[in-house]
Design an enzyme around this catalytic site. Sequence first.
Site, mmCIF file in Angstrom:
data_model
loop_
_atom_site.group_PDB
_atom_site.id
_atom_site.type_symbol
_atom_site.label_atom_id
_atom_site.label_comp_id
_atom_site.label_asym_id
_atom_site.label_seq_id
_atom_site.Cartn_x
_atom_site.Cartn_y
_atom_site.Cartn_z
ATOM 1 N N LYS A 182 0.839 -1.207 0.000
ATOM 2 C CA LYS A 182 0.000 0.000 0.000
ATOM 3 C C LYS A 182 0.869 1.251 0.000
ATOM 4 C CE LYS A 182 -3.747 2.067 2.776
ATOM 5 N NZ LYS A 182 -4.610 1.860 3.956
ATOM 6 N N LEU B 57 -6.337 8.831 3.436
ATOM 7 C CA LEU B 57 -6.648 7.483 3.933
ATOM 8 C C LEU B 57 -7.964 7.422 4.707
ATOM 9 C CD1 LEU B 57 -3.204 6.167 5.329
ATOM 10 C CD2 LEU B 57 -4.005 6.216 2.968
ATOM 11 N N SER C 210 -9.295 2.191 2.825
ATOM 12 C CA SER C 210 -8.331 2.951 2.035
ATOM 13 C C SER C 210 -7.293 2.089 1.321
ATOM 14 C CB SER C 210 -7.611 3.947 2.943
ATOM 15 O OG SER C 210 -6.903 3.258 3.971
ATOM 16 N N VAL D 251 -7.850 1.365 9.831
ATOM 17 C CA VAL D 251 -8.187 2.194 10.995
ATOM 18 C C VAL D 251 -9.697 2.328 11.171
ATOM 19 C CG1 VAL D 251 -8.198 4.520 9.984
ATOM 20 C CG2 VAL D 251 -7.374 4.193 12.327
ATOM 21 N N GLY D 252 -10.466 1.714 10.271
ATOM 22 C CA GLY D 252 -11.921 1.751 10.403
ATOM 23 C C GLY D 252 -12.561 0.745 9.466
ATOM 24 N N GLY D 253 -11.688 -0.111 8.895
ATOM 25 C CA GLY D 253 -12.156 -1.090 7.912
ATOM 26 C C GLY D 253 -11.352 -1.044 6.630
ATOM 27 N N SER D 254 -10.218 -0.324 6.655
ATOM 28 C CA SER D 254 -9.464 -0.031 5.426
ATOM 29 C C SER D 254 -8.850 -1.242 4.739
ATOM 30 C CB SER D 254 -8.354 0.976 5.719
ATOM 31 O OG SER D 254 -8.921 2.209 6.075
#
Length: 548
Positions: free
Chosen positions: A119, A168, A194, A215-218
């Site tokens: 990434k 992101l 992201s 960090v939240g589902g990335s």
Amino acid sequence: LLLRWRRRRRLWKKVEEARHRQERSLVRMEMAVRRFREQHPSVNMVSILNLPLPELSKKLRDGSLPPEHVFYSYVGKALQIATETNCITEYLQESETQLRKAKMAEKLGLLYGVPVSIKDSIDCEGHDSTLGFIKNINKPAAEDSVVVQVLRRQGAIPFVKTNVPQSLISYDCKNLIFGQTFNPLLYTRSPGGSSGGEGALVGGGGSILGFGTDVGGSLRFPAAFCGICALKPTGNRLSKKGIISGVPGQKAVVAAVGPIAKDVESLAFCMRALLSEDMFNLDSTVPPLPFNEEVYSSTQPLRIGYYETDFFTMPSPAMRRAVRETKQMLEDAGHTLVPFELTNVDYVIFNFCVRGMFADGGASFLKKFKGELEKSSMGLFFWLAKSPSWIKTILSWMAKPFHLLMPFIGFVSFFSTVDEVWSLHHEIEEFCHQFVAQWKKLNLDVMLCPMLGPALGIGYPGKLSVAVSYTMLYNALDFPAGVVPVTMVTDEDEQELKSYKGYFRDWWDRTLAKAFRGSTGLPVAVQCVALPWQEELCLRFMKEVETL
């Protein structure tokens, strides 16, 4: 005006430079593959691309498959997927040098000769980590991140960097520099984010193993949207040194780095390689916990908690069916399924996650956009963060009837004092203890949860940031969570979707219903969750689900 014009011109010039570099990367890939094919016309690239990671690794290590055959097979496929989906930002040309050196290695690592994708936000020496920001162009990393160093020591060959959304903080994949990345399964759909470039490349078969952050589902969104598997480990199970965060320094919502691949066995294989002495020596803040083979290979029946909804984001008919069918098949396979009741998810998302990430009123996040040409798709956020407090107060009062808008305004845009931040962190700790207590009371091993899906249309994730509730909960809790595709959207699901109203029946719910439409045939996943530091158990559960 003249100064502004000159500044904008300079910025556009940097964007053009980065785009030319991207184009040159694809040309170099094409030339490298053409040269290889001319020299080795009899190599069956399709059969190489069809090998699962453990089998591929075995053939590489025993010498029955030359590493250059594998490398150029994947470079060729990656080039095709990049042309179709715009997922690659840069070809790491030094990978060809590493390939030549790898053959001379005395000790073969577990990932010897395996090409891997990285990434954009994960540092690779000599290459930009832009996060979609123009200011980060031509600022190459001084050294590899720890994860990349360990990969190289294990014999893996990082060969491309992949696209991300600007900052992101989005589960789409678009920025002004490299543009929009498309879903390889349906180009009108988002690949998620992201780590969207990784999702598109691995989902399209252009990489056998990729690495992203969450960090939240990335990691989980791209895996679910592209029909593949991913693991978000406990925040510090793998080193984050040399990995750039969307909101550096915030501790409320825990970020993690993890693998993304076609199947669960590949994720487990990768974790075996990474959880080595190399990782623990290079970053002593990572607990020295090697991969627990006994837990992963156990066949003991599991006691599994489950829920169909979080009562905040209403699941699509396909999401609900995915959990129900998986629950039934797990019971048929001899496991025990126990209902788990979630409460106050709206409070967790807004008070812990949104307020926690933007406790400074979004000031540090806003600073990242200073001097940029584009402000992403976060227009409302920017306007709110820059508004005086009295306007925010009036807006909060006016937005009271609109359920979700009021807490969004309240939590995103007001500064928290230091004692309020400490109090928030304490509250998150207490919530985590309560969640674990509820888990232990039910004597659970793991949890089966919904995963947002199917893939939303391009542009919709930016309008539907509230729909991260199913994934972000496990960043706030810092539990390992993986994604496994289990079914596809049917015509019956589409028919049922016509009566989808949502829990709040507001603009967000109506927009989400639109975003789900026209998805027949697209994959739908479930989430598999375990307690902190139990990645092996999480992977074992994922394997159970995958083989149903």
